[in-house]
Scaffold this active site. Structure first.
Site, short mmCIF file in Angstrom:
data_model
loop_
_atom_site.label_atom_id
_atom_site.label_comp_id
_atom_site.label_asym_id
_atom_site.label_seq_id
_atom_site.Cartn_x
_atom_site.Cartn_y
_atom_site.Cartn_z
N SER A 148 4.82 -3.83 10.81
CA SER A 148 3.92 -4.84 10.36
C SER A 148 4.22 -6.11 11.39
O SER A 148 5.21 -6.11 12.02
CB SER A 148 4.25 -5.42 9.07
OG SER A 148 3.45 -6.39 8.75
N TYR A 161 9.64 -7.99 1.92
CA TYR A 161 8.65 -7.03 2.96
C TYR A 161 9.25 -7.13 4.26
O TYR A 161 9.36 -6.11 4.97
CB TYR A 161 7.33 -7.63 2.57
CG TYR A 161 6.48 -6.59 3.21
CD1 TYR A 161 6.02 -5.47 2.93
CD2 TYR A 161 5.48 -7.11 4.38
CE1 TYR A 161 5.26 -4.25 3.68
CE2 TYR A 161 4.84 -6.37 5.05
CZ TYR A 161 4.71 -5.23 4.83
OH TYR A 161 3.55 -4.36 5.42
N1 LIG Z 1 -2.78 -3.11 5.31
C1 LIG Z 1 -2.24 -4.09 5.92
O1 LIG Z 1 -2.59 -5.23 6.26
C2 LIG Z 1 -0.78 -3.47 6.69
C3 LIG Z 1 -0.45 -4.47 7.53
C4 LIG Z 1 0.73 -4.13 8.24
C5 LIG Z 1 1.64 -2.98 7.86
N2 LIG Z 1 0.98 -2.04 7.10
C6 LIG Z 1 1.52 -0.93 6.76
O2 LIG Z 1 0.84 0.11 6.82
C7 LIG Z 1 1.31 1.19 5.93
C8 LIG Z 1 0.23 1.89 5.14
O3 LIG Z 1 -0.22 0.93 4.26
P1 LIG Z 1 -1.82 0.67 3.90
O4 LIG Z 1 -2.26 -0.71 4.39
O5 LIG Z 1 -2.53 1.91 4.31
O6 LIG Z 1 -1.69 0.55 2.28
P2 LIG Z 1 -2.26 1.79 1.15
O7 LIG Z 1 -3.69 1.85 1.25
O8 LIG Z 1 -1.71 1.05 -0.23
O9 LIG Z 1 -1.41 2.84 1.44
C9 LIG Z 1 -0.03 3.10 1.07
C10 LIG Z 1 0.18 4.54 1.12
O10 LIG Z 1 1.56 4.90 0.71
C11 LIG Z 1 1.78 5.78 -0.25
N3 LIG Z 1 2.90 5.60 -1.09
C12 LIG Z 1 3.28 4.10 -1.84
N4 LIG Z 1 4.36 4.45 -2.31
C13 LIG Z 1 4.77 5.94 -2.28
C14 LIG Z 1 5.86 6.62 -2.76
N5 LIG Z 1 6.83 6.36 -3.23
N6 LIG Z 1 6.01 8.18 -2.17
C15 LIG Z 1 4.89 8.56 -1.31
N7 LIG Z 1 3.76 7.61 -0.88
C16 LIG Z 1 3.88 6.33 -1.25
C17 LIG Z 1 0.49 5.45 -1.08
O11 LIG Z 1 0.53 6.70 -1.67
P3 LIG Z 1 0.47 7.13 -3.35
O12 LIG Z 1 0.39 5.76 -4.12
O13 LIG Z 1 -0.54 8.15 -3.69
O14 LIG Z 1 1.96 7.62 -3.21
C18 LIG Z 1 -0.31 5.33 0.07
O15 LIG Z 1 -1.09 6.52 0.56
C19 LIG Z 1 2.41 0.82 5.37
O16 LIG Z 1 3.70 1.10 5.73
C20 LIG Z 1 2.33 -0.75 5.24
O17 LIG Z 1 3.43 -1.56 4.98
C21 LIG Z 1 -0.15 -2.43 6.40
#
Ligand SMILES: NC(=O)c1ccc[n+]([C@@H]2O[C@H](COP(=O)([O-])OP(=O)(O)OC[C@H]3O[C@@H](n4cnc5c(N)ncnc54)[C@H](OP(=O)(O)O)[C@@H]3O)[C@@H](O)[C@H]2O)c1
Length: 251
Positions: A148, A161
């Site tokens: 991130s 985080y």
């Molecule tokens: N969105 C942003 O602005 C942003 C910015 C920087 C970095 N990121 C990074 O991008 C990545 C994806 O995030 P996103 O933004 O797409 O958010 P998201 O829509 O909340 O997706 C998170 C995913 O992680 C899975 N997950 C969470 N806990 C889990 C567990 N214990 N076991 C297995 N799967 C788990 C969730 O699936 P289930 O709940 O079905 O398990 C979901 O598929 C993350 O690493 C996040 O830190 C996002």
């Protein structure tokens, strides 16, 4: 020929957001994709859409914080789809707010998912990635770890985080040096604000402050595009790190 024909990819956290978009994008490039997360119904919907578009999708219900399940998802990918060329270590959790008075279980959950879940999966995947790098079709394999902007710069209110994502960066660079000579490329992707479910898990008072901090966000497909670019480079090109912000995001 598509760039990823004959390859197999595992995407963790593929039930929503960046993971779901990445699984679809890698499938469009010809990869057979294994989708892992806890919510099986959501994985089934993503897989159905991939299959409708002619792709191959395997659903693996898995909690990455459980080492046995994380390892099992990797082993099931190889058992069902035959190999593993690309791991996208994407599952993540972002719970923000001040350190003072923070609920400690939120920190434990973030360390469990963002650090330990990623490590368990990376550890299980590595022998398969090293093997794939020695056997066509590309003679190279990829591990893409999701960090991130918070993995580059710590800010007031995102201490733990940010700690987890700085850890992902340190681990990725160390592992990159260990395996790049054997043609496993380890890449770090550092998204800025992206419209997904990520922020929604925060306490209401924290959610209000997140909304006031961030302007327009990117789409999950924008980050899927960055990941696809990384894993479709020729064998002699490794994109080690990619920081991608919405144009209007200043910090
Ligand atoms: N969105 C942003 O602005 C942003 C910015 C920087 C970095 N990121 C990074 O991008 C990545 C994806 O995030 P996103 O933004 O797409 O958010 P998201 O829509 O909340 O997706 C998170 C995913 O992680 C899975 N997950 C969470 N806990 C889990 C567990 N214990 N076991 C297995 N799967 C788990 C969730 O699936 P289930 O709940 O079905 O398990 C979901 O598929 C993350 O690493 C996040 O830190 C996002």
């Amino acid at each position: 020929m598509s760039a990823l024909d004959g390859t197999v990819a595992l995407v963790t956290g593929a039930s929503s957001g960046i993971g779901a978009a990445t699984a679809a994008a890698l499938s469009e490039q010809g990869a057979a994709v294994a989708l892992s997360a806890r919510r099986a119904d959501r994985l089934d919907a993503v897989a159905a859409s991939i299959r409708e578009h002619g792709g191959t999708a395997l659903v693996l219900q898995c909690d990455v914080t459980d080492e046995e399940q994380a390892t099992g998802a990797v082993e099931s990918t190889v058992a069902e789809l035959g190999r593993l060329d690309i791991l996208v270590n994407n599952a993540g959790l972002m719970l923000l707010g001040p350190v003072e008075g923070a609920p400690v279980p939120e920190w434990q959950r973030m360390v469990d998912v963002n650090v330990l879940g990623l490590l368990y999966t990376a550890h299980a995947a590595l022998p398969h990635l090293l093997r794939a790098a020695q056997q066509g079709p590309r003679n190279v394999a990829d591990m893409v770890n999701l960090s991130s902007v918070a993995g580059r710069v710590a800010r007031n209110g995102n201490g733990v985080y940010s700690l987890t994502k700085h850890g992902v960066g340190a681990f990725s660079e160390s592992l990159r040096q260990e395996v790049t000579g054997r043609y496993v490329r380890v890449s770090l992707v550092e998204p800025g604000a992206t419209a997904t479910e990520l922020a929604s898990h925060n306490r209401p008072e924290v959610l209000d402050s997140i909304r006031s901090q961030f302007g327009p966000a990117m789409e999950a497909a924008d980050i899927a595009d960055a990941i696809t670019y990384i894993v479709t480079r020729p064998r002699h090109v490794a994109v080690n790190e990619m920081l991608v912000r919405p144009t209007e995001q200043v910090r």
